[in-house]
Design an enzyme around this catalytic site. Structure first.
Site, PDB file in Angstrom:
ATOM      1  N   ASN A  34       0.568  -1.275   0.238  1.00 60.84           N
ATOM      2  CA  ASN A  34      -0.101  -0.150   0.051  1.00 60.84           C
ATOM      3  C   ASN A  34       0.949   1.090   0.044  1.00 60.84           C
ATOM      4  O   ASN A  34       0.472   2.161  -0.733  1.00 60.84           O
ATOM      5  CB  ASN A  34      -0.945  -0.094   1.140  1.00 60.84           C
ATOM      6  N   SER A  86      -3.745   2.667  -8.806  1.00 61.91           N
ATOM      7  CA  SER A  86      -4.691   3.933  -9.033  1.00 61.91           C
ATOM      8  C   SER A  86      -5.175   3.992 -10.400  1.00 61.91           C
ATOM      9  O   SER A  86      -4.726   3.412 -11.298  1.00 61.91           O
ATOM     10  CB  SER A  86      -3.564   4.971  -8.672  1.00 61.91           C
ATOM     11  N   TYR A  99       4.625   8.932 -11.906  1.00 63.73           N
ATOM     12  CA  TYR A  99       3.566   8.277 -11.025  1.00 63.73           C
ATOM     13  C   TYR A  99       2.683   7.615 -11.730  1.00 63.73           C
ATOM     14  O   TYR A  99       2.427   6.347 -11.288  1.00 63.73           O
ATOM     15  CB  TYR A  99       2.681   9.491 -10.088  1.00 63.73           C
ATOM     16  N   LYS A 103       1.905   3.506 -11.597  1.00 60.08           N
ATOM     17  CA  LYS A 103       0.856   2.670 -11.228  1.00 60.08           C
ATOM     18  C   LYS A 103       0.233   1.941 -12.404  1.00 60.08           C
ATOM     19  O   LYS A 103      -0.135   0.899 -12.296  1.00 60.08           O
ATOM     20  CB  LYS A 103      -0.377   3.596 -10.875  1.00 60.08           C
ATOM     21  N   VAL A 132      -8.962   9.358  -2.689  1.00 66.90           N
ATOM     22  CA  VAL A 132      -9.544   8.845  -1.704  1.00 66.90           C
ATOM     23  C   VAL A 132      -9.116   9.982  -0.446  1.00 66.90           C
ATOM     24  O   VAL A 132      -8.132  10.616  -0.717  1.00 66.90           O
ATOM     25  CB  VAL A 132      -8.736   7.395  -1.355  1.00 66.90           C
TER      26      VAL A 132
HETATM   27  N1  LIG Z   1      -5.499   9.154  -1.723  1.00 70.46           N
HETATM   28  C1  LIG Z   1      -5.625   8.780  -3.048  1.00 70.46           C
HETATM   29  O1  LIG Z   1      -6.402   9.578  -3.657  1.00 70.46           O
HETATM   30  C2  LIG Z   1      -4.988   7.558  -3.693  1.00 70.46           C
HETATM   31  C3  LIG Z   1      -5.361   7.268  -4.966  1.00 70.46           C
HETATM   32  C4  LIG Z   1      -5.177   6.209  -5.697  1.00 70.46           C
HETATM   33  C5  LIG Z   1      -4.115   5.468  -5.288  1.00 70.46           C
HETATM   34  N2  LIG Z   1      -3.551   5.808  -3.972  1.00 70.46           N
HETATM   35  C6  LIG Z   1      -2.454   4.993  -3.408  1.00 70.46           C
HETATM   36  O2  LIG Z   1      -2.951   4.407  -2.247  1.00 70.46           O
HETATM   37  C7  LIG Z   1      -1.765   4.098  -1.542  1.00 70.46           C
HETATM   38  C8  LIG Z   1      -1.692   4.927  -0.113  1.00 70.46           C
HETATM   39  O3  LIG Z   1      -1.949   6.224  -0.168  1.00 70.46           O
HETATM   40  P1  LIG Z   1      -2.800   6.903   0.829  1.00 70.46           P
HETATM   41  O4  LIG Z   1      -3.850   7.541  -0.148  1.00 70.46           O
HETATM   42  O5  LIG Z   1      -3.078   6.179   1.951  1.00 70.46           O
HETATM   43  O6  LIG Z   1      -1.835   8.235   0.961  1.00 70.46           O
HETATM   44  P2  LIG Z   1      -1.269   8.579   2.385  1.00 70.46           P
HETATM   45  O7  LIG Z   1      -2.206   8.783   3.506  1.00 70.46           O
HETATM   46  O8  LIG Z   1      -0.314   9.803   2.345  1.00 70.46           O
HETATM   47  O9  LIG Z   1      -0.591   7.364   3.060  1.00 70.46           O
HETATM   48  C9  LIG Z   1       0.664   6.861   2.150  1.00 70.46           C
HETATM   49  C10 LIG Z   1       1.394   5.707   2.822  1.00 70.46           C
HETATM   50  O10 LIG Z   1       2.705   5.322   2.284  1.00 70.46           O
HETATM   51  C11 LIG Z   1       3.529   5.226   3.351  1.00 70.46           C
HETATM   52  N3  LIG Z   1       4.896   5.771   2.858  1.00 70.46           N
HETATM   53  C12 LIG Z   1       5.017   6.738   2.065  1.00 70.46           C
HETATM   54  N4  LIG Z   1       6.488   6.705   1.910  1.00 70.46           N
HETATM   55  C13 LIG Z   1       7.050   5.933   2.311  1.00 70.46           C
HETATM   56  C14 LIG Z   1       8.403   5.261   2.475  1.00 70.46           C
HETATM   57  N5  LIG Z   1       9.452   6.030   2.051  1.00 70.46           N
HETATM   58  N6  LIG Z   1       8.471   4.270   3.359  1.00 70.46           N
HETATM   59  C15 LIG Z   1       7.563   3.524   3.827  1.00 70.46           C
HETATM   60  N7  LIG Z   1       6.274   4.075   3.880  1.00 70.46           N
HETATM   61  C16 LIG Z   1       5.917   5.080   2.911  1.00 70.46           C
HETATM   62  C17 LIG Z   1       3.149   5.954   4.475  1.00 70.46           C
HETATM   63  O11 LIG Z   1       3.441   5.605   5.688  1.00 70.46           O
HETATM   64  P3  LIG Z   1       3.472   6.629   7.016  1.00 70.46           P
HETATM   65  O12 LIG Z   1       2.073   6.676   7.566  1.00 70.46           O
HETATM   66  O13 LIG Z   1       4.625   5.818   7.765  1.00 70.46           O
HETATM   67  O14 LIG Z   1       4.245   8.177   6.371  1.00 70.46           O
HETATM   68  C18 LIG Z   1       1.633   5.802   4.510  1.00 70.46           C
HETATM   69  O15 LIG Z   1       1.169   4.426   5.054  1.00 70.46           O
HETATM   70  C19 LIG Z   1      -0.541   4.757  -2.371  1.00 70.46           C
HETATM   71  O16 LIG Z   1      -0.055   3.651  -2.946  1.00 70.46           O
HETATM   72  C20 LIG Z   1      -1.152   5.630  -3.398  1.00 70.46           C
HETATM   73  O17 LIG Z   1      -0.531   5.629  -4.296  1.00 70.46           O
HETATM   74  C21 LIG Z   1      -3.858   6.821  -3.347  1.00 70.46           C
END
Ligand SMILES: NC(=O)c1ccc[n+]([C@@H]2O[C@H](COP(=O)([O-])OP(=O)(O)OC[C@H]3O[C@@H](n4cnc5c(N)ncnc54)[C@H](OP(=O)(O)O)[C@@H]3O)[C@@H](O)[C@H]2O)c1
Length: 220
Positions: A34, A86, A99, A103, A132
């Protein structure tokens, strides 16, 4: 509950995690890849180091962790890998070039492994959400990057777990996102890229309210 903290931009991150799991005698039944973050803007203006880190987390760590943990699942005769892609991966993403390509990698990697491990006790599923409500856009620095309506993390998790349980190769939560994901590949690739640019160029407009510095991390 065991908690391991690891900076996934480190080239040996997956190895460290795998070693720590062995040391603690923990076997993994479900791997959820994730962790991830986005980069956007004109390609030449994106910090190259940040882009490199984005690919390390979104692509390299995901592959390395799968390499490290899947053999143990095979030995147990069961297991699952859930990869977070994504809707950005369904087409080229001008101003999100690396990015969205990352994906696309996640989706195609998952689809390929899904086929490889069918009938061998291992499920591989990609979940490809649209926007999200998480910290994603704060880390990215702009909410203008959100294409489509927002959903909640709970809905995405429910859709992902249902798809994994049903043995599906991928799922796109949300009807609008799912329709768009089905229609996009049927159009010429260069046309899709040109249309995507019209949609995504909004990120070039400064959105200083949400600019955030890259998070600092400590390797375990
Ligand atoms: N939010 C959206 O709109 C959306 C849409 C499509 C896909 N996604 C995908 O969903 C996934 C989760 O993102 P999210 O939306 O939950 O965003 P988020 O709230 O910013 O969470 C990002 C997650 O990635 C971890 N992370 C980031 N950099 C890291 C690193 N260098 N080493 C270890 N862990 C790292 C963070 O860990 P920490 O908590 O320790 O910082 C956190 O758990 C991602 O792959 C993102 O591309 C998100």
């Amino acid at each position: 509950m065991t908690r391991l903290v690891q900076d996934l931009t480190a080239p040996d991150a997956a190895r460290r995690i795998a070693d720590a799991l062995i040391e603690r005698r923990i076997s993994v039944g479900v791997l959820v890849n994730n962790a991830g973050f986005g980069t956007c803007g004109r390609f030449e203006e994106i910090d190259a180091r940040r882009e490199h880190d984005q690919l390390m987390v979104n692509v390299v760590a995901l592959v390395d962790l799968t390499h490290a943990l899947l053999p143990g699942m095979l030995a147990q005769g069961s297991g699952a890998v859930l990869n977070v892609g994504s809707t950005a991966g369904y087409q080229p993403g001008p101003y999100f070039a690396a990015y969205s390509a990352a994906k696309t990698f996640v989706l195609n990697f998952s689809l390929a492994l899904h086929q490889e491990y069918r009938g061998r006790g291992i499920r591989v599923t990609a979940v490809c959400p649209g926007p999200v409500e998480t910290a994603f856009f704060e880390t990215l620095g702009t909410r203008r990057a959100a294409i489509g309506s927002f959903t909640t993390p709970e809905r995405v998790v429910r859709a992902a777990l249902r798809a994994l349980a049903a043995g599906r190769a991928y799922v796109t939560p949300g009807l609008g996102n799912a329709l768009s994901a089905q229609l996009t590949p049927r159009r010429p690739r260069t046309l899709v890229a040109a249309i995507a640019k019209r949609v995504t160029r909004g990120v070039l407009v400064p959105d200083t309210d949400h600019a955030a510095p890259a998070p600092e991390r400590t390797a375990a």
